[in-house]
Design a protein around this motif. Structure first.
Motif, PDB file in Angstrom:
ATOM      1  N   ALA A   1       0.841  -1.204   0.000  1.00 57.46           N
ATOM      2  CA  ALA A   1       0.000   0.000   0.000  1.00 57.46           C
ATOM      3  C   ALA A   1       0.875   1.252   0.000  1.00 57.46           C
ATOM      4  O   ALA A   1       0.586   2.226  -0.704  1.00 57.46           O
ATOM      5  CB  ALA A   1      -0.925  -0.009   1.216  1.00 57.46           C
TER       6      ALA A   1
ATOM      7  N   LEU B   1       1.088   4.364  -2.699  1.00 56.13           N
ATOM      8  CA  LEU B   1       0.996   5.782  -2.338  1.00 56.13           C
ATOM      9  C   LEU B   1       2.191   6.558  -2.893  1.00 56.13           C
ATOM     10  O   LEU B   1       2.033   7.644  -3.484  1.00 56.13           O
ATOM     11  CB  LEU B   1       0.947   5.919  -0.817  1.00 56.13           C
ATOM     12  CG  LEU B   1       0.983   7.344  -0.260  1.00 56.13           C
ATOM     13  CD1 LEU B   1      -0.306   8.083  -0.593  1.00 56.13           C
ATOM     14  CD2 LEU B   1       1.200   7.328   1.250  1.00 56.13           C
TER      15      LEU B   1
ATOM     16  N   ILE C   1      -0.152  10.456   7.692  1.00 55.03           N
ATOM     17  CA  ILE C   1      -0.902   9.212   7.504  1.00 55.03           C
ATOM     18  C   ILE C   1      -0.513   8.248   8.620  1.00 55.03           C
ATOM     19  O   ILE C   1       0.675   7.950   8.814  1.00 55.03           O
ATOM     20  CB  ILE C   1      -0.612   8.588   6.127  1.00 55.03           C
ATOM     21  CG1 ILE C   1      -0.988   9.568   5.005  1.00 55.03           C
ATOM     22  CG2 ILE C   1      -1.373   7.275   5.960  1.00 55.03           C
ATOM     23  CD1 ILE C   1      -0.545   9.120   3.627  1.00 55.03           C
TER      24      ILE C   1
ATOM     25  N   PHE D   1      -4.980   3.298  -0.497  1.00 54.76           N
ATOM     26  CA  PHE D   1      -3.848   4.218  -0.569  1.00 54.76           C
ATOM     27  C   PHE D   1      -3.740   4.877  -1.938  1.00 54.76           C
ATOM     28  O   PHE D   1      -3.260   6.009  -2.050  1.00 54.76           O
ATOM     29  CB  PHE D   1      -2.556   3.498  -0.185  1.00 54.76           C
ATOM     30  CG  PHE D   1      -2.294   3.491   1.296  1.00 54.76           C
ATOM     31  CD1 PHE D   1      -1.162   4.084   1.817  1.00 54.76           C
ATOM     32  CD2 PHE D   1      -3.193   2.922   2.179  1.00 54.76           C
ATOM     33  CE1 PHE D   1      -0.917   4.104   3.187  1.00 54.76           C
ATOM     34  CE2 PHE D   1      -2.975   2.932   3.542  1.00 54.76           C
ATOM     35  CZ  PHE D   1      -1.835   3.533   4.055  1.00 54.76           C
TER      36      PHE D   1
END
Length: 359
Positions: free
Chosen positions: A76, A80, A157, A258
């Motif tokens: 993920a 991103l 995040i 993501f």
């Protein structure tokens, strides 16, 4: 929407102003904005702090029996990073990892390629260090984002697969459950963060958080893991509409989540945008002429009709009242609920001509 200065729009949203001479001696003045953050010549600065859970449970099976939760989290993260690694975005990164304690792995801001290497090298803390300390993670994330570039979009995040079981720097709390100190510590840690956008993502968090109060297990607050993340997010210093919480269940696609985060970072909703410009004293609108609103896709195709039907609420105005505080202001506004489409260009054109003051 919020006002932008001159012909600009909020933040680093791509925008232009240009004039075209017509054959009859008049001019077309056009203002436009594109549904993307930044341009190749003026890339948007984005600074991201990623707080990654490396507690022991991240070694448990993830989306399939051949993958751990940590591998899912790494994939993920790669998604991103790739989503923000583009010519129109100048992205910088810091990594915070946490188990029973937390640490900032990257003291300086690093590139996308360097961040991929940092993520790849991550392993769970192990043993007694494999608890889950929200407070330490969030405090370190707050410290890390404090050094972000002032003109960057500042993002934090927070990704976890568990409830808080430690607090302070490295104080054992409920251990396998959450106790009062773990809970209040998590909220206190979140309150140290000031950023533009905050994302709290859970990995298959429980419907009911196990609670350990006063050193013995008993029923604590009836709260789900996702609601706990909502309470954490509520303490972060960011606009409410820029706080995002999601719990991805065991069958969910974390990489897709993501990917959506990357997309949300690189586009604006219309509530952020208002295009405006004030004409100079030397020009006037051509009498009887109309304002023209046009939307084109990345290939130059006219998509104005479908955009209006989608609820864009495009509204172009020009103030010709000389007694008004907004005299000679050209403006294009949007319905606040409308989200700009990636790579669509929204423009307003006014026909102008020189007046006596120009002579």
């Amino acid at each position: 929407g919020n006002t932008g200065g001159g012909s600009s729009a909020t933040g680093n949203l791509a925008h232009e102003k240009y004039v075209k001479l017509n054959s009859d001696g008049t001019y077309d003045l056009t203002l436009n904005v594109t549904g993307a953050v930044g341009t190749e010549t003026n890339p948007a600065k984005v600074d991201v702090v990623f707080a990654l859970d490396l507690s022991n449970s991240m070694d448990d099976p993830g989306s399939n029996k051949y993958s751990s939760k940590l591998n899912d989290a790494k994939n993920a993260a790669y998604t991103l990073i790739a989503g923000l690694d583009k010519p129109t975005v100048d992205s910088k990164w810091k990594l915070v990892t946490f188990g029973s304690y937390a640490k900032i792995e990257t003291q300086s801001w690093i590139t996308s390629d360097e961040m991929e290497v940092e993520i790849q090298d991550c392993g769970t803390y192990g043993g007694q260090n494999g608890g889950t300390n929200y407070e330490a993670a969030l405090r370190n994330a707050g410290k890390a984002i404090d050094s972000a570039r002032e003109d960057a979009i500042q993002i934090v995040i927070f990704l976890t697969d568990g409830q808080p079981t430690y607090h302070d720097i490295n104080s054992r709390g409920g251990y396998t459950y959450t106790n009062d100190d773990d809970y209040t510590g998590a909220l206190d840690g979140a309150a140290t963060i000031t950023c533009d956008r905050f994302y709290a993502i859970g990995m298959d968090l429980p419907d009911n958080v196990g609670w350990n109060s006063e050193d013995y297990r008993q029923d604590g607050p009836k709260i789900s893991g996702e609601e706990l993340l909502n309470q954490v997010a509520s303490k972060v210093h960011a606009d409410t509409e820029n706080k995002y919480v999601q719990n991805v269940d065991e069958n969910g696609d974390l990489s897709s989540v993501f990917s959506d985060i990357a997309g949300s970072i690189t586009r604006y909703t219309a509530s952020d945008v208002l295009i405006k410009d004030i004409l100079t004293e030397e020009v006037d609108q051509v009498a009887g002429s109309q304002l023209t609103v046009k939307v084109t896709d990345k290939n130059g195709n006219d998509v104005t009709k479908e955009v209006q039907e989608a609820g864009a609420g495009l509204n172009a105005t020009y103030d010709s009242d000389s007694s008004s505080a907004t005299y000679k202001q050209l403006k294009l506004d949007f319905a606040d609920s409308y989200e700009l489409v990636q790579d669509y260009t929204y423009s307003v054109t006014i026909k102008i001509q020189p007046n006596e003051a120009a002579k």
